[in-house]
Motif scaffolding. Structure first.
Motif, mmCIF file in Angstrom:
data_model
loop_
_atom_site.group_PDB
_atom_site.id
_atom_site.type_symbol
_atom_site.label_atom_id
_atom_site.label_comp_id
_atom_site.label_asym_id
_atom_site.label_seq_id
_atom_site.Cartn_x
_atom_site.Cartn_y
_atom_site.Cartn_z
ATOM 1 N N ALA A 11 17.622 4.703 73.818
ATOM 2 C CA ALA A 11 17.070 5.954 73.288
ATOM 3 C C ALA A 11 17.885 7.152 73.778
ATOM 4 O O ALA A 11 18.162 8.082 73.002
ATOM 5 N N ASP A 12 18.281 7.118 75.048
ATOM 6 C CA ASP A 12 19.111 8.196 75.586
ATOM 7 C C ASP A 12 20.470 8.244 74.892
ATOM 8 O O ASP A 12 20.977 9.325 74.561
ATOM 9 N N PHE A 16 21.969 11.321 72.611
ATOM 10 C CA PHE A 16 23.281 11.898 72.863
ATOM 11 C C PHE A 16 24.144 11.841 71.596
ATOM 12 O O PHE A 16 24.794 12.822 71.234
ATOM 13 N N ALA A 17 24.143 10.691 70.941
ATOM 14 C CA ALA A 17 24.948 10.531 69.726
ATOM 15 C C ALA A 17 24.500 11.528 68.658
ATOM 16 O O ALA A 17 25.333 12.182 68.025
ATOM 17 N N SER A 18 23.204 11.653 68.453
ATOM 18 C CA SER A 18 22.682 12.585 67.453
ATOM 19 C C SER A 18 23.049 14.031 67.775
ATOM 20 O O SER A 18 23.436 14.795 66.890
ATOM 21 N N LEU A 22 27.395 12.309 66.125
ATOM 22 C CA LEU A 22 27.789 10.910 65.956
ATOM 23 C C LEU A 22 26.683 10.162 65.210
ATOM 24 O O LEU A 22 26.042 9.248 65.745
ATOM 25 N N GLY A 23 26.473 10.564 63.971
ATOM 26 C CA GLY A 23 25.369 10.036 63.171
ATOM 27 C C GLY A 23 25.434 8.544 62.930
ATOM 28 O O GLY A 23 24.411 7.856 62.982
ATOM 29 N N THR A 24 26.624 8.028 62.657
ATOM 30 C CA THR A 24 26.758 6.589 62.414
ATOM 31 C C THR A 24 26.411 5.804 63.673
ATOM 32 O O THR A 24 25.723 4.786 63.615
ATOM 33 N N LEU A 29 22.612 2.552 66.878
ATOM 34 C CA LEU A 29 21.761 2.411 68.055
ATOM 35 C C LEU A 29 20.305 2.171 67.675
ATOM 36 O O LEU A 29 19.582 1.474 68.392
ATOM 37 N N ASP A 30 19.871 2.704 66.527
ATOM 38 C CA ASP A 30 18.542 2.371 66.016
ATOM 39 C C ASP A 30 18.437 0.872 65.763
ATOM 40 O O ASP A 30 17.462 0.227 66.156
#
Length: 71
Positions: A11-12, A16-18, A22-24, A29-30
């Motif tokens: 989740a962390d 961070f990616a969002s 870093l949408g992809t 990660l989902d």
């Protein structure tokens, strides 16, 4: 088996990616979180079925040097 901490880490990483465009990666990660949750659940259910089937001895071991053994 307490492996649920990995879900917090994922989740962390997703947050961070969002937050960093870093949408992809966030989407991946989902998917990874779903897989991790499924595996954790599977391990928990497998362990519970072994307990129910008598595969583990819970409680104390009276044959040791005062030490308790748990599965």
């Amino acid at each position: 088996m307490n492996n649920e901490w990995i879900l917090d880490v994922l989740a962390d990483l997703k947050a961070f990616a969002s937050a960093n465009g870093l949408g992809t990666l966030a989407e991946q990660l989902d998917d990874t979180t779903l897989i991790a949750a499924a595996e954790i659940t599977s391990q928990r259910e497998e362990a519970q079925s072994r307990v129910n089937a008598g595969g583990y001895q819970l409680g104390s071991d009276t044959g040791g040097l005062g030490r308790h053994q748990r599965a």
